[in-house]
Design a protein around this motif. Structure first.
Motif, PDB file in Angstrom:
ATOM      1  N   GLU A 143      28.995 -45.280 -38.737  1.00  0.00           N
ATOM      2  CA  GLU A 143      29.276 -44.576 -37.483  1.00  0.00           C
ATOM      3  C   GLU A 143      28.081 -44.605 -36.542  1.00  0.00           C
ATOM      4  O   GLU A 143      28.241 -44.704 -35.328  1.00  0.00           O
ATOM      5  CB  GLU A 143      29.680 -43.118 -37.755  1.00  0.00           C
ATOM      6  N   GLU A 144      26.887 -44.499 -37.088  1.00  0.00           N
ATOM      7  CA  GLU A 144      25.678 -44.514 -36.263  1.00  0.00           C
ATOM      8  C   GLU A 144      25.449 -45.895 -35.665  1.00  0.00           C
ATOM      9  O   GLU A 144      25.084 -46.020 -34.497  1.00  0.00           O
ATOM     10  CB  GLU A 144      24.461 -44.066 -37.083  1.00  0.00           C
ATOM     11  N   VAL A 145      25.668 -46.939 -36.434  1.00  0.00           N
ATOM     12  CA  VAL A 145      25.520 -48.305 -35.920  1.00  0.00           C
ATOM     13  C   VAL A 145      26.530 -48.534 -34.788  1.00  0.00           C
ATOM     14  O   VAL A 145      26.183 -49.069 -33.737  1.00  0.00           O
ATOM     15  CB  VAL A 145      25.696 -49.364 -37.030  1.00  0.00           C
ATOM     16  N   ALA A 146      27.767 -48.090 -34.986  1.00  0.00           N
ATOM     17  CA  ALA A 146      28.801 -48.242 -33.960  1.00  0.00           C
ATOM     18  C   ALA A 146      28.433 -47.467 -32.693  1.00  0.00           C
ATOM     19  O   ALA A 146      28.613 -47.963 -31.571  1.00  0.00           O
ATOM     20  CB  ALA A 146      30.146 -47.768 -34.494  1.00  0.00           C
ATOM     21  N   ARG A 147      27.910 -46.267 -32.855  1.00  0.00           N
ATOM     22  CA  ARG A 147      27.510 -45.455 -31.703  1.00  0.00           C
ATOM     23  C   ARG A 147      26.410 -46.140 -30.892  1.00  0.00           C
ATOM     24  O   ARG A 147      26.476 -46.231 -29.670  1.00  0.00           O
ATOM     25  CB  ARG A 147      27.041 -44.068 -32.161  1.00  0.00           C
ATOM     26  N   VAL A 148      25.400 -46.651 -31.592  1.00  0.00           N
ATOM     27  CA  VAL A 148      24.284 -47.308 -30.911  1.00  0.00           C
ATOM     28  C   VAL A 148      24.757 -48.593 -30.219  1.00  0.00           C
ATOM     29  O   VAL A 148      24.384 -48.862 -29.079  1.00  0.00           O
ATOM     30  CB  VAL A 148      23.129 -47.597 -31.896  1.00  0.00           C
ATOM     31  N   ALA A 149      25.600 -49.381 -30.891  1.00  0.00           N
ATOM     32  CA  ALA A 149      26.123 -50.612 -30.286  1.00  0.00           C
ATOM     33  C   ALA A 149      26.911 -50.296 -29.020  1.00  0.00           C
ATOM     34  O   ALA A 149      26.793 -50.989 -28.010  1.00  0.00           O
ATOM     35  CB  ALA A 149      26.991 -51.368 -31.289  1.00  0.00           C
ATOM     36  N   ASP A 150      27.702 -49.222 -29.059  1.00  0.00           N
ATOM     37  CA  ASP A 150      28.466 -48.810 -27.885  1.00  0.00           C
ATOM     38  C   ASP A 150      27.531 -48.337 -26.773  1.00  0.00           C
ATOM     39  O   ASP A 150      27.710 -48.678 -25.608  1.00  0.00           O
ATOM     40  CB  ASP A 150      29.445 -47.708 -28.278  1.00  0.00           C
ATOM     41  N   GLU A 151      26.518 -47.564 -27.151  1.00  0.00           N
ATOM     42  CA  GLU A 151      25.541 -47.061 -26.183  1.00  0.00           C
ATOM     43  C   GLU A 151      24.789 -48.207 -25.500  1.00  0.00           C
ATOM     44  O   GLU A 151      24.505 -48.145 -24.307  1.00  0.00           O
ATOM     45  CB  GLU A 151      24.557 -46.145 -26.922  1.00  0.00           C
ATOM     46  N   ARG A 152      24.486 -49.238 -26.247  1.00  0.00           N
ATOM     47  CA  ARG A 152      23.771 -50.397 -25.692  1.00  0.00           C
ATOM     48  C   ARG A 152      24.712 -51.359 -24.962  1.00  0.00           C
ATOM     49  O   ARG A 152      24.244 -52.339 -24.380  1.00  0.00           O
ATOM     50  CB  ARG A 152      23.020 -51.123 -26.806  1.00  0.00           C
ATOM     51  N   ALA A 153      26.003 -51.086 -24.991  1.00  0.00           N
ATOM     52  CA  ALA A 153      27.033 -51.831 -24.244  1.00  0.00           C
ATOM     53  C   ALA A 153      27.002 -53.332 -24.529  1.00  0.00           C
ATOM     54  O   ALA A 153      27.104 -54.144 -23.620  1.00  0.00           O
ATOM     55  CB  ALA A 153      26.900 -51.553 -22.754  1.00  0.00           C
ATOM     56  N   TYR A 154      26.896 -53.692 -25.800  1.00  0.00           N
ATOM     57  CA  TYR A 154      26.871 -55.107 -26.169  1.00  0.00           C
ATOM     58  C   TYR A 154      28.136 -55.836 -25.722  1.00  0.00           C
ATOM     59  O   TYR A 154      28.063 -56.955 -25.224  1.00  0.00           O
ATOM     60  CB  TYR A 154      26.688 -55.270 -27.675  1.00  0.00           C
ATOM     61  N   ALA A 155      29.306 -55.225 -25.894  1.00  0.00           N
ATOM     62  CA  ALA A 155      30.569 -55.883 -25.526  1.00  0.00           C
ATOM     63  C   ALA A 155      30.581 -56.219 -24.032  1.00  0.00           C
ATOM     64  O   ALA A 155      30.934 -57.333 -23.641  1.00  0.00           O
ATOM     65  CB  ALA A 155      31.753 -55.002 -25.893  1.00  0.00           C
ATOM     66  N   ARG A 156      30.191 -55.284 -23.208  1.00  0.00           N
ATOM     67  CA  ARG A 156      30.153 -55.527 -21.756  1.00  0.00           C
ATOM     68  C   ARG A 156      29.113 -56.594 -21.412  1.00  0.00           C
ATOM     69  O   ARG A 156      29.368 -57.501 -20.626  1.00  0.00           O
ATOM     70  CB  ARG A 156      29.843 -54.225 -21.014  1.00  0.00           C
ATOM     71  N   ARG A 157      27.970 -56.495 -22.018  1.00  0.00           N
ATOM     72  CA  ARG A 157      26.874 -57.437 -21.741  1.00  0.00           C
ATOM     73  C   ARG A 157      27.276 -58.880 -22.044  1.00  0.00           C
ATOM     74  O   ARG A 157      26.928 -59.792 -21.305  1.00  0.00           O
ATOM     75  CB  ARG A 157      25.656 -57.039 -22.560  1.00  0.00           C
ATOM     76  N   PHE A 158      28.004 -59.087 -23.138  1.00  0.00           N
ATOM     77  CA  PHE A 158      28.385 -60.436 -23.551  1.00  0.00           C
ATOM     78  C   PHE A 158      29.810 -60.810 -23.122  1.00  0.00           C
ATOM     79  O   PHE A 158      30.306 -61.860 -23.497  1.00  0.00           O
ATOM     80  CB  PHE A 158      28.253 -60.576 -25.071  1.00  0.00           C
ATOM     81  N   GLU A 159      30.442 -59.918 -22.343  1.00  0.00           N
ATOM     82  CA  GLU A 159      31.815 -60.138 -21.886  1.00  0.00           C
ATOM     83  C   GLU A 159      32.711 -60.508 -23.062  1.00  0.00           C
ATOM     84  O   GLU A 159      33.378 -61.535 -23.077  1.00  0.00           O
ATOM     85  CB  GLU A 159      31.860 -61.201 -20.795  1.00  0.00           C
ATOM     86  N   ALA A 160      32.677 -59.636 -24.066  1.00  0.00           N
ATOM     87  CA  ALA A 160      33.396 -59.885 -25.324  1.00  0.00           C
ATOM     88  C   ALA A 160      34.112 -58.609 -25.764  1.00  0.00           C
ATOM     89  O   ALA A 160      33.839 -57.518 -25.265  1.00  0.00           O
ATOM     90  CB  ALA A 160      32.416 -60.323 -26.393  1.00  0.00           C
ATOM     91  N   GLU A 161      35.021 -58.789 -26.700  1.00  0.00           N
ATOM     92  CA  GLU A 161      35.747 -57.672 -27.302  1.00  0.00           C
ATOM     93  C   GLU A 161      35.102 -57.382 -28.659  1.00  0.00           C
ATOM     94  O   GLU A 161      34.998 -58.278 -29.505  1.00  0.00           O
ATOM     95  CB  GLU A 161      37.214 -58.055 -27.475  1.00  0.00           C
ATOM     96  N   ALA A 162      34.682 -56.139 -28.848  1.00  0.00           N
ATOM     97  CA  ALA A 162      34.036 -55.754 -30.105  1.00  0.00           C
ATOM     98  C   ALA A 162      35.070 -55.575 -31.200  1.00  0.00           C
ATOM     99  O   ALA A 162      36.112 -54.966 -30.986  1.00  0.00           O
ATOM    100  CB  ALA A 162      33.249 -54.469 -29.915  1.00  0.00           C
ATOM    101  N   GLU A 163      34.779 -56.112 -32.385  1.00  0.00           N
ATOM    102  CA  GLU A 163      35.628 -55.956 -33.560  1.00  0.00           C
ATOM    103  C   GLU A 163      34.781 -55.430 -34.697  1.00  0.00           C
ATOM    104  O   GLU A 163      33.711 -55.967 -34.988  1.00  0.00           O
ATOM    105  CB  GLU A 163      36.234 -57.300 -33.995  1.00  0.00           C
ATOM    106  N   LEU A 164      35.274 -54.402 -35.360  1.00  0.00           N
ATOM    107  CA  LEU A 164      34.597 -53.858 -36.530  1.00  0.00           C
ATOM    108  C   LEU A 164      34.699 -54.875 -37.665  1.00  0.00           C
ATOM    109  O   LEU A 164      35.771 -55.414 -37.916  1.00  0.00           O
ATOM    110  CB  LEU A 164      35.269 -52.548 -36.948  1.00  0.00           C
ATOM    111  N   PHE A 165      33.583 -55.141 -38.322  1.00  0.00           N
ATOM    112  CA  PHE A 165      33.602 -56.042 -39.469  1.00  0.00           C
ATOM    113  C   PHE A 165      33.911 -55.214 -40.703  1.00  0.00           C
ATOM    114  O   PHE A 165      33.221 -54.245 -41.009  1.00  0.00           O
ATOM    115  CB  PHE A 165      32.275 -56.764 -39.640  1.00  0.00           C
ATOM    116  N   VAL A 166      34.975 -55.574 -41.425  1.00  0.00           N
ATOM    117  CA  VAL A 166      35.382 -54.845 -42.618  1.00  0.00           C
ATOM    118  C   VAL A 166      34.809 -55.549 -43.836  1.00  0.00           C
ATOM    119  O   VAL A 166      35.057 -56.731 -44.048  1.00  0.00           O
ATOM    120  CB  VAL A 166      36.921 -54.764 -42.713  1.00  0.00           C
ATOM    121  N   HIS A 167      34.052 -54.810 -44.624  1.00  0.00           N
ATOM    122  CA  HIS A 167      33.409 -55.368 -45.830  1.00  0.00           C
ATOM    123  C   HIS A 167      34.366 -55.407 -46.979  1.00  0.00           C
ATOM    124  O   HIS A 167      35.167 -54.608 -47.205  1.00  0.00           O
ATOM    125  CB  HIS A 167      32.178 -54.551 -46.213  1.00  0.00           C
TER     126      HIS A 167
END
Length: 87
Positions: free
Chosen positions: A63-87
């Motif tokens: 949850e913390e990794v997801a929160r930080v990734a969202d806060e840093r707006a990686y999806a917007r920056r790379f014009e991509a759709e974020a997908e959770l990787f399921v282990h």
């Protein structure tokens, strides 16, 4: 593809990666029994190309990794759709 790191000693670092699919752990195989960064999120562009991969430090909650990734707006920056990787 760009590898993005959350937490640990390389927090907020980036590097280019070769290949079409990111490895589940980074580094892939240390051979020394050390904890490795774990893949948490993949960002795919409209054509299905992997634009980025988010790796979290071994001691960080998903949850913390997801929160930080969202806060840093990686999806917007790379014009991509974020997908959770399921282990």
């Amino acid at each position: 593809m760009r590898a993005l790191f959350v937490g640990g000693v390389v927090d907020n670092s980036e590097m280019d990666m070769e290949g079409g699919q990111p490895p589940v752990h980074y580094p892939e195989d240390t051979g020394g029994g050390h904890s490795r960064y774990r893949l948490h999120q993949i960002g795919k562009q409209a054509d299905g190309t992997v634009a980025y991969a988010v790796y979290g430090a071994p001691d960080m909650a998903d949850e913390e990794v997801a929160r930080v990734a969202d806060e840093r707006a990686y999806a917007r920056r790379f014009e991509a759709e974020a997908e959770l990787f399921v282990h």
